[in-house]
Motif scaffolding. Sequence first.
Motif, PDB file in Angstrom:
ATOM      1  N   ALA A 169      27.390  -1.466 -45.367  1.00  0.00           N
ATOM      2  CA  ALA A 169      27.613  -0.226 -44.622  1.00  0.00           C
ATOM      3  C   ALA A 169      28.856  -0.337 -43.747  1.00  0.00           C
ATOM      4  O   ALA A 169      29.702   0.574 -43.718  1.00  0.00           O
ATOM      5  CB  ALA A 169      26.393   0.093 -43.763  1.00  0.00           C
TER       6      ALA A 169
ATOM      7  N   LEU B 229      24.687  10.786 -45.071  1.00  0.00           N
ATOM      8  CA  LEU B 229      25.117   9.868 -44.013  1.00  0.00           C
ATOM      9  C   LEU B 229      23.957   9.014 -43.521  1.00  0.00           C
ATOM     10  O   LEU B 229      24.081   7.797 -43.354  1.00  0.00           O
ATOM     11  CB  LEU B 229      25.713  10.655 -42.844  1.00  0.00           C
ATOM     12  CG  LEU B 229      27.120  11.208 -43.034  1.00  0.00           C
ATOM     13  CD1 LEU B 229      27.432  12.256 -41.979  1.00  0.00           C
ATOM     14  CD2 LEU B 229      28.146  10.087 -42.987  1.00  0.00           C
ATOM     15  N   ARG B 230      22.817   9.656 -43.282  1.00  0.00           N
ATOM     16  CA  ARG B 230      21.657   8.910 -42.791  1.00  0.00           C
ATOM     17  C   ARG B 230      21.175   7.903 -43.829  1.00  0.00           C
ATOM     18  O   ARG B 230      20.769   6.788 -43.485  1.00  0.00           O
ATOM     19  CB  ARG B 230      20.528   9.871 -42.418  1.00  0.00           C
ATOM     20  CG  ARG B 230      20.816  10.683 -41.166  1.00  0.00           C
ATOM     21  CD  ARG B 230      19.581  11.385 -40.662  1.00  0.00           C
ATOM     22  NE  ARG B 230      19.135  12.483 -41.488  1.00  0.00           N
ATOM     23  CZ  ARG B 230      19.473  13.755 -41.323  1.00  0.00           C
ATOM     24  NH1 ARG B 230      20.302  14.096 -40.351  1.00  0.00           N
ATOM     25  NH2 ARG B 230      18.995  14.703 -42.109  1.00  0.00           N
TER      26      ARG B 230
ATOM     27  N   PHE C  36      23.949   4.910 -44.222  1.00  0.00           N
ATOM     28  CA  PHE C  36      24.211   4.068 -43.052  1.00  0.00           C
ATOM     29  C   PHE C  36      22.962   3.713 -42.246  1.00  0.00           C
ATOM     30  O   PHE C  36      23.075   3.206 -41.129  1.00  0.00           O
ATOM     31  CB  PHE C  36      25.237   4.753 -42.148  1.00  0.00           C
ATOM     32  CG  PHE C  36      26.590   4.869 -42.780  1.00  0.00           C
ATOM     33  CD1 PHE C  36      27.363   3.753 -43.011  1.00  0.00           C
ATOM     34  CD2 PHE C  36      27.077   6.107 -43.180  1.00  0.00           C
ATOM     35  CE1 PHE C  36      28.613   3.847 -43.605  1.00  0.00           C
ATOM     36  CE2 PHE C  36      28.326   6.217 -43.773  1.00  0.00           C
ATOM     37  CZ  PHE C  36      29.095   5.080 -43.986  1.00  0.00           C
ATOM     38  N   ARG C  37      21.797   3.942 -42.810  1.00  0.00           N
ATOM     39  CA  ARG C  37      20.550   3.711 -42.076  1.00  0.00           C
ATOM     40  C   ARG C  37      20.443   2.294 -41.527  1.00  0.00           C
ATOM     41  O   ARG C  37      19.933   2.075 -40.429  1.00  0.00           O
ATOM     42  CB  ARG C  37      19.353   4.009 -42.986  1.00  0.00           C
ATOM     43  CG  ARG C  37      17.992   3.880 -42.320  1.00  0.00           C
ATOM     44  CD  ARG C  37      16.880   3.935 -43.355  1.00  0.00           C
ATOM     45  NE  ARG C  37      17.016   5.115 -44.217  1.00  0.00           N
ATOM     46  CZ  ARG C  37      16.421   5.250 -45.388  1.00  0.00           C
ATOM     47  NH1 ARG C  37      15.664   4.266 -45.876  1.00  0.00           N
ATOM     48  NH2 ARG C  37      16.571   6.341 -46.100  1.00  0.00           N
TER      49      ARG C  37
ATOM     50  N   ARG D  44      22.889   0.136 -40.755  1.00  0.00           N
ATOM     51  CA  ARG D  44      24.064  -0.432 -40.095  1.00  0.00           C
ATOM     52  C   ARG D  44      23.705  -1.070 -38.765  1.00  0.00           C
ATOM     53  O   ARG D  44      24.400  -1.974 -38.277  1.00  0.00           O
ATOM     54  CB  ARG D  44      25.137   0.633 -39.887  1.00  0.00           C
ATOM     55  CG  ARG D  44      24.817   1.631 -38.784  1.00  0.00           C
ATOM     56  CD  ARG D  44      25.759   2.808 -38.778  1.00  0.00           C
ATOM     57  NE  ARG D  44      25.462   3.730 -37.684  1.00  0.00           N
ATOM     58  CZ  ARG D  44      24.450   4.573 -37.693  1.00  0.00           C
ATOM     59  NH1 ARG D  44      23.617   4.612 -38.725  1.00  0.00           N
ATOM     60  NH2 ARG D  44      24.244   5.385 -36.661  1.00  0.00           N
TER      61      ARG D  44
ATOM     62  N   ARG E  86      31.800   6.396 -38.534  1.00  0.00           N
ATOM     63  CA  ARG E  86      30.703   5.841 -37.755  1.00  0.00           C
ATOM     64  C   ARG E  86      30.137   6.879 -36.800  1.00  0.00           C
ATOM     65  O   ARG E  86      28.923   7.022 -36.658  1.00  0.00           O
ATOM     66  CB  ARG E  86      31.201   4.598 -37.010  1.00  0.00           C
ATOM     67  CG  ARG E  86      30.130   3.727 -36.365  1.00  0.00           C
ATOM     68  CD  ARG E  86      29.844   4.146 -34.942  1.00  0.00           C
ATOM     69  NE  ARG E  86      31.086   4.346 -34.230  1.00  0.00           N
ATOM     70  CZ  ARG E  86      31.273   5.318 -33.351  1.00  0.00           C
ATOM     71  NH1 ARG E  86      30.318   6.169 -33.073  1.00  0.00           N
ATOM     72  NH2 ARG E  86      32.424   5.454 -32.733  1.00  0.00           N
TER      73      ARG E  86
ATOM     74  N   ALA F 129      27.956   9.334 -38.680  1.00  0.00           N
ATOM     75  CA  ALA F 129      26.627   8.771 -38.944  1.00  0.00           C
ATOM     76  C   ALA F 129      25.752   8.830 -37.699  1.00  0.00           C
ATOM     77  O   ALA F 129      24.562   9.153 -37.775  1.00  0.00           O
ATOM     78  CB  ALA F 129      26.757   7.332 -39.435  1.00  0.00           C
ATOM     79  N   ASP F 130      26.342   8.526 -36.533  1.00  0.00           N
ATOM     80  CA  ASP F 130      25.589   8.600 -35.278  1.00  0.00           C
ATOM     81  C   ASP F 130      25.100  10.019 -35.017  1.00  0.00           C
ATOM     82  O   ASP F 130      23.940  10.241 -34.654  1.00  0.00           O
ATOM     83  CB  ASP F 130      26.462   8.158 -34.106  1.00  0.00           C
ATOM     84  CG  ASP F 130      26.855   6.695 -34.161  1.00  0.00           C
ATOM     85  OD1 ASP F 130      26.171   5.922 -34.856  1.00  0.00           O
ATOM     86  OD2 ASP F 130      27.858   6.332 -33.522  1.00  0.00           O
TER      87      ASP F 130
ATOM     88  N   GLU G  40      22.211  11.258 -37.214  1.00  0.00           N
ATOM     89  CA  GLU G  40      20.892  10.717 -36.886  1.00  0.00           C
ATOM     90  C   GLU G  40      20.192  11.490 -35.768  1.00  0.00           C
ATOM     91  O   GLU G  40      18.983  11.345 -35.589  1.00  0.00           O
ATOM     92  CB  GLU G  40      21.012   9.244 -36.512  1.00  0.00           C
ATOM     93  CG  GLU G  40      21.260   8.355 -37.711  1.00  0.00           C
ATOM     94  CD  GLU G  40      21.280   6.884 -37.367  1.00  0.00           C
ATOM     95  OE1 GLU G  40      20.910   6.084 -38.238  1.00  0.00           O
ATOM     96  OE2 GLU G  40      21.693   6.527 -36.241  1.00  0.00           O
TER      97      GLU G  40
END
Length: 238
Positions: free
Chosen positions: A63, A116-117, A120-121, A123, A205, A208-209, A212
């Motif tokens: 990731a 995305l989730r 990158f879950r 990471r 990044r 992705a944040d 979530e």
Amino acid sequence: MGAVSVAQAAERLGVSVPRVHQRIADGSLVAERIGSQWVVDERSLLHVQERARPGRPLSPRSAWAVVAASEGDRERLRHSGPAASSRARVQLSRLLEPAIDPAADEAAVRDLAVSLRSVFRNRAQRRLLRASPADLADLRADDRWAMIVDLGTAGIASADVEGYLRASDCDLLKDYLLVEADHDANVVLHVIADEQHPFPDSRLRLAADLAEHRGPREEARAAELLHELAREWQAAER
């Protein structure tokens, strides 16, 4: 988001009504009893649906390699090895391809956020915590944070604190008396390995944040960031 009936939840998950009641009992589905009936929190239901989707999330190392590829960070990609570097670029291309055109509607935004989730879950270990409101300013300024996610600069106003913390710095939780929380969390903590660089300026990044958080504004902003990266990636590949 609202709530759905147990029967609707069972239909969307493709399971029986008793199985939904089991999930409510074991805490894997958030629900509330209204009168004699249970209603299931739709955000919790979406979370379970996504976890049941086919395909594996990337390992932490893979990731972060995709994030490095999005940043053009050849030095960190080089440490991954030629094969891993090549895979990261392929995975990044697959992630960005659906975002080349702006998301046309809420369904398209949601699909990008789900991707995305999913990717990158792993990471980081994401923890939802609660701090005393009086401590938030000091917590935000603590230099043990590897990076602070400023949702204000992302176009999302938030009074909460969110950041990445290396595993060896987790004594911060005790120093500020942080406790595990859920709906009333005001601290989002992403715990990463000590050697992992958190890429503080990475839009991927950050996307992705934001994804979530699962809110419509955060997902929409995540889709916008992904679109920006996709257009730049497309131009660079020509």
